[in-house]
Design a protein around this motif. Structure first.
Motif, PDB file in Angstrom:
ATOM      1  N   LYS A 111      21.342  24.504  65.702  1.00 21.91           N
ATOM      2  CA  LYS A 111      21.421  23.073  65.352  1.00 21.91           C
ATOM      3  C   LYS A 111      21.944  22.887  63.915  1.00 21.91           C
ATOM      4  N   GLN A 112      22.910  23.708  63.543  1.00 20.00           N
ATOM      5  CA  GLN A 112      23.486  23.657  62.206  1.00 20.00           C
ATOM      6  C   GLN A 112      24.922  23.158  62.262  1.00 20.00           C
ATOM      7  N   TRP A 113      25.234  22.182  61.395  1.00 15.85           N
ATOM      8  CA  TRP A 113      26.613  21.737  61.198  1.00 15.85           C
ATOM      9  C   TRP A 113      27.260  22.582  60.098  1.00 15.85           C
ATOM     10  N   SER A 114      28.570  22.806  60.251  1.00 13.88           N
ATOM     11  CA  SER A 114      29.354  23.453  59.205  1.00 13.88           C
ATOM     12  C   SER A 114      30.707  22.764  59.113  1.00 13.88           C
ATOM     13  N   LYS A 115      31.115  22.424  57.882  1.00 16.63           N
ATOM     14  CA  LYS A 115      32.483  21.990  57.651  1.00 16.63           C
ATOM     15  C   LYS A 115      33.268  23.227  57.252  1.00 16.63           C
ATOM     16  N   LEU A 116      34.274  23.583  58.058  1.00 13.12           N
ATOM     17  CA  LEU A 116      34.951  24.852  57.871  1.00 13.12           C
ATOM     18  C   LEU A 116      36.040  24.751  56.807  1.00 13.12           C
ATOM     19  N   THR A 117      36.079  25.737  55.939  1.00 14.84           N
ATOM     20  CA  THR A 117      37.150  25.856  54.963  1.00 14.84           C
ATOM     21  C   THR A 117      38.291  26.613  55.627  1.00 14.84           C
ATOM     22  N   THR A 118      39.419  25.953  55.805  1.00 14.99           N
ATOM     23  CA  THR A 118      40.494  26.517  56.617  1.00 14.99           C
ATOM     24  C   THR A 118      41.691  26.909  55.760  1.00 14.99           C
TER      25      THR A 118
END
Length: 320
Positions: A111-118
């Motif tokens: 149940k963890q959100w992550s904003k990905l560094t792309t």
């Protein structure tokens, strides 16, 4: 060819009616994210989960709500492993307004959100595009940007968070609301809206990185913003907008509740399915997902011919 529709008798904390939302299946749960209940107004970032065995809805309370995406509409979602990936979408009203090209992941176990560094050739910000998964890669096609309707294809490796722009194919007109589906190692772009409803199909071989256009004796009736899944070598299309509204996104267009199948091993005819059971009312502006555990297509919500956003859930099973 025949199929059985069933309307699920769901219980629990049902999501409110919506369109232009994301819908994926991971294991025995379906997940709903984003969308709109009123035209162009994003609902929020809550993730809803439906247990497909018990038909009970619940809310996935994130462990890190401070990292969840801002409310967005018309993003694309796809699943790899236990994670739901969310790309793009917009918070504004006009084409390109408030659009993003952020990639988020939501792990349905932790149940963890992550904003990905792309890294790499990050696609332009967009909405009403399509995304699908193949192995450890996501593929994003088309959509609406501040430069207009797009026809580009990008891949995203979830192991490295790296974007790669795939070869272009100028035969494809830029479009929003397309279908994007994988059969084996080939990605199919199906129909969409390019200023008019389309019914063309184009195939991208991910091994040779080459495109081709399919031709049919019996084509698919033109449509956009429909449900599409693959089942083995077959592509299944359900519902969709078949004639756009003259009010733009403020009003409902003419919708279908028909279902069509294409066998990619002999792609000459789109076959209309004879539907039985709880056939859903016509709708568009939704997405569908395929469940491996019970071999059914599922869909949730969408926009209706009265312009009311729906929150019903249906399953579709081939019986012939």
């Amino acid at each position: 060819m025949q199929a059985m529709w069933r309307r699920l008798s769901t219980k629990g904390t049902l999501p409110i009616g919506r369109s232009s939302h994301g819908f994926v299946i991971i294991g025995k749960h379906a997940y709903v994210f984003g969308g709109e209940n009123s035209p162009r107004v994003p609902i929020g970032s809550t993730v809803h989960a439906l247990n497909l065995e018990t038909q009970e809805w619940g809310v996935c309370e994130p462990k890190n709500p401070e990292k969840e995406p801002s409310p967005i509409n018309a993003a694309s979602v796809a699943a790899i492993g236990d994670s739901m990936y969310v790309f793009g979408g917009r918070s504004g009203i006009t084409m390109g307004e408030g659009s993003t090209n952020d990639m988020y992941s939501f792990n349905t176990q932790t149940k963890q959100w992550s904003k990905l560094t792309t890294t790499g050739d990050v696609p332009l910000a967009r909405s009403y595009h399509a995304m699908t998964a193949l192995g450890s890669s996501l593929f994003v096609f088309g959509g609406c940007s501040d430069k207009g309707r797009m026809n580009d294809l990008h891949s995203f490796d979830v192991a490295t968070n790296h974007w790669e722009k795939q070869p272009s194919y100028d035969v494809i007109e830029g479009r929003g609301g397309p279908g994007l589906v994988v059969v084996e190692k080939t990605i199919y772009v199906v129909a969409g809206f390019a200023g008019r409803e389309m019914n063309d199909v184009h195939a991208f071989d991910t091994t040779t990185k080459t495109w081709r256009t399919l031709t049919f004796l019996t084509p698919l009736p033109p449509r956009s913003v429909f449900g599409v899944v693959s089942m083995g070598t077959k592509i299944i299309v359900v519902c969709g907008e078949v004639d756009p509204s003259d009010q733009g996104h403020e009003g409902a267009g003419n919708f279908s509740n028909g279902a069509f199948i294409l066998d990619t091993t002999n792609p000459q005819d789109w076959i209309r399915v004879t539907a039985k059971g709880d056939v859903p009312e016509p709708r568009g502006w939704f997405s569908a997902a395929f469940s491996d555990f019970d071999r059914r297509l599922y869909m949730f919500g969408g926009n209706s011919e009265t312009n009311a956003r729906l929150n019903d859930t249906h399953s579709f099973e081939l019986i012939d």
